[in-house]
Design an enzyme around this catalytic site. Structure first.
Site, PDB file in Angstrom:
ATOM      1  NE  ARG A  41      -4.003   2.132   2.096  1.00  0.00           N
ATOM      2  CZ  ARG A  41      -3.950   3.433   2.365  1.00  0.00           C
ATOM      3  NH1 ARG A  41      -2.846   3.969   2.840  1.00  0.00           N
ATOM      4  NH2 ARG A  41      -4.999   4.203   2.145  1.00  0.00           N
ATOM      5  CB  CYS A  42       3.998   2.116   1.782  1.00  0.00           C
ATOM      6  SG  CYS A  42       3.534   1.801   3.500  1.00  0.00           S
TER       7      CYS A  42
END
Length: 406
Positions: free
Chosen positions: A393-394
């Protein structure tokens, strides 16, 4: 044409912005890791290959992968825009009256296609020497080779920008070392064709004065957003963004009070949405009482703030208007396993579509629990990527998702 539309964390992903890690990682030196907000020195080539697997899974799922470096190189072909960017970069990223003209001249000599890498890898004393300028930093002996630091965190594109609804935000970074990264996004928003060339509403800008980072912002629905308040995102920024969202039809903002340290730096290392009624969660979300505030519009630009002592699952179910939510506990809650897998971003997943997510392959226990819960896991190698302390996600900034909440 639709440029930005993100009203959930799980709707079918249609377009995403990535950065393939490269030259900026090569500048990481063991003696200066803390200064560069890093904890290790990844193998640069291997990190790039691991990232290619990540991008390949997205493409195979029909996602349009937009690389920040390629989009930036395209807009830098326009000379006036390139010169404006260099002036802005020198203004916010270069300290010293005598150093600024030297850096300016050096960057003006770099071809448009190479400008991104020139800034990302860091400008060295050797780069400046041929310009003819003699800034004081060049005359004073120093073992540190950089006059502007590398940007080794650039592949975490979620940190520096985020989409909410049909608007985009340029993050205000809490760490001064990362402020330069957001300038790339500001120019992409203003001039990038896939970003609407300035037509998309800017919900938050990097110069707003209060820090907020995209890893703390979860778009739960077209009516509710969850935001972490901890080391990287301030309550003042949440208030400012909430007021903006309430004018756009949002009805609730959930403020999660994160522990204010690097281990829990963003909300998405503690909680990610993986299916309609399922979240991947750190044990502190699953079992312990977690401090959450519900923010709602009060009219006349004011906000109601209500502290709730309900469990996180109940709070999320209420926000999504569904009967219940299952929290899949990272590491199964085992005290040793969850701490190991949390270190390797076990709860930081990216949903391609409902119940279809990407995780690091090294988090074996958590991935097995996801599979048992009926969530399809697409594991990617993360031996080098995870050294930057960020997960799938980052590493991704969704620009378009299909709408799922009707």
């Amino acid at each position: 044409m639709e440029y930005i539309n993100v009203k959930s964390e799980i709707g079918q992903l249609k377009r995403v912005m990535l950065h393939r890690p490269g030259v900026e990682l090569a500048g990481l030196m063991p003696d200066y890791l803390e200064r560069m907000l890093a904890e290790d020195t990844p193998d640069v080539e291997m990190a790039g290959r691991e990232h290619d697997v990540f991008a390949g899974i997205l493409r195979d799922a029909g996602v349009d992968v937009v690389y920040i470096e390629k989009e930036f190189a395209e807009i830098m072909q326009v000379d006036d825009i390139r010169r404006s960017f260099i002036e802005d970069f020198v203004g916010i990223g270069v300290k010293g009256d005598s150093l600024q003209p030297a850096v300016r001249d050096y960057l003006l000599s770099v071809p448009a296609a190479g400008l991104f890498d020139a800034i990302a890898r860091g400008i060295t004393r050797a780069d400046i020497a041929p310009t003819g300028h003699k800034p004081i930093q060049l005359l004073v002996e120093d073992d540190y080779p950089f006059l502007t630091d590398p940007l080794p965190n650039l592949y975490f594109t979620r940190d520096i920008s985020f989409s909410v609804g049909t608007g985009i935000a340029v993050s205000a970074m809490s760490m001064p070392a990362r402020m330069r990264e957001t300038l790339f996004i500001r120019y992409l928003h203003q001039y990038g064709k896939k970003f609407g060339s300035g037509s998309v509403e800017l919900l938050y800008d990097y110069n707003c004065g209060c820090p907020i980072e995209g890893g703390d912002v979860l778009s739960l629905s077209d009516k509710c957003v969850a935001i972490g308040n901890g080391e990287r995102t301030s309550a003042a920024a949440i208030e400012k963004l909430a007021k903006k969202l309430f004018t756009r039809g949002y009805e609730k903002v959930l403020l999660f009070k994160n522990p204010a340290n690097r281990t829990y730096m963003h909300l998405d290392v503690l909680l990610t949405h993986v299916d309609y009624d399922k979240f991947l969660a750190h044990p502190c979300m699953a079992h312990k009482w977690f401090e959450v505030y519900e923010l709602t519009p009060a009219g006349h630009g004011e906000i109601n703030v209500r502290r709730t002592t309900d469990g996180v699952a109940e709070i999320l179910a209420r926000a999504l208007h569904i009967d219940g939510v299952k929290l899949i506990e990272m590491g199964g809650g085992d005290d040793i396993t969850y701490k190991r897998e949390h270190w390797n971003m076990g709860a930081n997943s990216l949903a391609i579509s409902p119940g279809n997510i990407i995780t690091y392959d090294r988090n074996h226990v958590t991935n097995a629990l996801l599979d048992k819960a009926g969530v399809h896991v697409n594991p990617i190698p993360g031996g080098e990527l995870s050294r930057g302390r960020g997960g799938p996600r980052c590493m991704s900034m969704p620009m378009l998702r299909e709408e799922i909440w009707k």
